[in-house]
Scaffold this active site. Sequence first.
Site, PDB file in Angstrom:
ATOM      1  N   SER A 255       0.694  -1.275   0.195  1.00  0.00           N
ATOM      2  CA  SER A 255      -0.074   0.068   0.089  1.00  0.00           C
ATOM      3  C   SER A 255       0.959   1.142  -0.052  1.00  0.00           C
ATOM      4  O   SER A 255       2.047   1.223   0.121  1.00  0.00           O
ATOM      5  CB  SER A 255      -0.884  -0.306   1.164  1.00  0.00           C
ATOM      6  N   LYS A 256       0.378   2.250  -0.110  1.00  0.00           N
ATOM      7  CA  LYS A 256       0.844   3.525  -0.173  1.00  0.00           C
ATOM      8  C   LYS A 256       2.019   3.892   0.916  1.00  0.00           C
ATOM      9  O   LYS A 256       2.809   4.266   0.788  1.00  0.00           O
ATOM     10  CB  LYS A 256       0.051   4.650  -0.211  1.00  0.00           C
ATOM     11  N   ARG A 257       1.731   3.394   2.179  1.00  0.00           N
ATOM     12  CA  ARG A 257       2.575   3.527   3.355  1.00  0.00           C
ATOM     13  C   ARG A 257       3.911   2.894   3.083  1.00  0.00           C
ATOM     14  O   ARG A 257       4.840   3.037   3.683  1.00  0.00           O
ATOM     15  CB  ARG A 257       2.051   3.199   4.609  1.00  0.00           C
TER      16      ARG A 257
END
Length: 280
Positions: A255-257
């Site tokens: 994911s983006k993190r």
Amino acid sequence: MADRVRVRFAPSPTGEPHIGNIRSAIFDWLFARHNGGDFIIRVEDTDQARIVEGSVEMMLDSLRWLGVDWDEGPDIGGDYGPYYQSERLAHYREATETLLSNGNAYRCFCSSERLAALRKQQQEDEAEVTGYDGLCRTLSNSEVQDRLNSGETTVVRFRMPDDGVTEGLDAIHGSVQFENRLSDDFVIIKSDGFPTYHLASVVDDHLMEISHVTRAIEWLSSLPRHLQLYKALNWEPPEFAHLPLVLATDRTKLSKRHGATSVLEFREMGMLPSAMMNYL
Ligand code: GLU
């Protein structure tokens, strides 16, 4: 196996394509090419609130960059079009009429306040079975008609069997079983008249003569709903394969993190398409 292999990639246009989605598309494409079949792109744009302008172009652009081509799709058309679900509402309406008339679906007038209170109660009770409680299942035809005439907001729900087991076969996971009592009567037509994903994907996979549905593992829990829809519509289901997710180094869904998640971001970083394709 069906006479002809026809597989589809069915993205929702909700932003930059996640590499997990593109990976599913690559499986479809390889499977179609290996079997001399068709690879189709269908845009699942029935959730009007979540549409992000330019998503379809980004999706197609990512595939082109990787060297993936398609036989039917939103940009080139084809014999089974249209390839935007928002242009296929008449098909969903027709299937809904069938389900309403054969007793497999019903109109529900429950307010969002009632549903929220129900959810809260179920959470407090730590109920094993959650979701809709079937209140509108028993409305009489005349009551339904009166409430429609008075302009009440309505959705259409699919009536899941109360007991028994829905059994499916997944090309990766083998035989899978789901207890029907754990599935609630889910919405198939929303109050804005648009279908939900479940109804639209089943209707389109049938009408587009899709032979194999390949998608991410997170959709496996939708399989009992889809199989029950096929049964209620008296249609032969396709074969299914639910693929693993693309994980980050901490073993959770990328994911983006974790950093870049879209193919186009990797392109901007200077990654070669052949390297990306090989990794996926
Ligand atoms: N629109 C769904 C998605 O974007 C498609 C799931 C499916 O392939 O059935 O994940």
